[in-house]
Write a protein that holds these residues in place. Structure first.
Motif: not given
Length: 308
Positions: A182-194
């Motif tokens: 599978t291919y994962i699109v990911y975010l790591k920072s709290g600002d990005s998730i918010a």
């Protein structure tokens, strides 16, 4: 999974901004959770599987409202985990092939469309709707009390890259990595998730996320301050014990008279006020001395004791 479940439940109830937003959400859901079966020339059957009743209800509703498709909903229970999942089946029917093309599942030539069709996310609200559908399909957000982590998994790299591009165009840094098949699109920072939560309309979850971040930040700052205070206190105690041992050594050697009156005054003040800082000791003298001057005299006393 509790926070992920809460976010998905909220996103499944976000009202569309324009008439095309629902198509964008459904297109993402079908691309991620759907399986297309071909049983002959132009004969298709679509199945969408999810473990969320709210997502199952939304998928069935959108297939019916947008494309007037007949669907069957089956509730299945996993023998291993004893948890239900939901199968939405759209059997072969006259409008199904057009629906698949309109959602960007089938290309104009009849093959599977590997990329995200730009017309589906032409408006910003539709981009947000597509990201909603993608997260509803296979998204995960870690509990904000721990480490920040966000991901959406895809079966093919082209669609993963296209979705990551949506994030980047909206000012949300996203990356793609491969994990097994599978291919994962990911975010790591709290600002990005918010930013993702706010952009896709999960405002209640965004507030909860920010509240937890603030609490965690205050807690971490408090812990750091407490640890620093403990370290300073330990350092002060150790310094006083070292000084006390030096003074005792000088007394046993009956060498106190060999020290200058200024150094004997430092000994008197330090032994009388063991908890006082060097700055405070300096202010007790007349005339007062700076912290560095007191530290210099203390070091002279320690060196004198070591030389005995």
């Amino acid at each position: 999974m509790a926070f992920t479940t809460d976010v998905k439940d909220e996103l499944s109830h976000v009202r569309p901004t324009c008439s095309h937003c629902q198509r964008a959400t459904l297109a993402a859901l079908v691309r991620i959770d759907g399986t297309l079966y071909l049983s002959g020339s132009g004969k298709y059957r679509l199945e969408v599987v999810t473990d969320s009743v709210s997502i199952a209800r939304l998928t069935k509703q959108l297939l019916n409202d947008i494309y007037n498709l007949h669907t069957n909903l089956t509730i299945r229970r996993s023998v291993l985990h004893q948890t239900p999942n939901y199968l939405i089946e759209a059997p072969n029917q006259p409008n199904l092939e057009f629906s698949l093309r309109d959602m960007g599942v089938l290309s104009d030539t009849g093959g599977l469309e590997m990329h995200l069709r730009p017309a589906i996310i032409e408006k910003e609200c539709c981009s947000a709707a597509y990201l909603r559908g993608a997260f509803l399909g296979s998204g995960f957000i870690a509990n904000p009390k721990g480490n920040y982590h966000f991901e959406i998994s895809f079966a093919a790299e082209p669609i993963a890259e296209d979705v990551a591009r949506i994030f980047v165009e909206k000012g949300i840094p996203a990356r793609v990595s491969k994990r097994r098949n599978t291919y994962i699109v990911y975010l790591k920072s709290g600002d990005s998730i918010a930013d993702f939560l706010a952009f896709t309309g999960a405002h209640t979850s965004a507030l909860h996320f920010e509240d937890t971040r603030l609490y965690k930040s205050i807690r971490n700052d408090t812990n750091r301050a407490t640890n620093a205070e403990i370290a300073n206190q330990k350092k002060t105690v150790n310094a006083f014990l070292e000084f006390q041992e030096a003074v005792e050594k000088i007394r046993q050697a009956e060498a106190m008279g060999k020290l200058s009156p200024a150094l004997r005054e430092i000994i008197r003040l330090r032994m009388t006020h063991p908890d006082a800082s060097l700055k405070a000791l300096g202010e007790m003298l007349e005339p007062s001395l700076t912290k560095s001057a007191i530290a210099h005299r203390v070091q002279r006393i320690l060196d004198f004791a070591n030389d005995l």
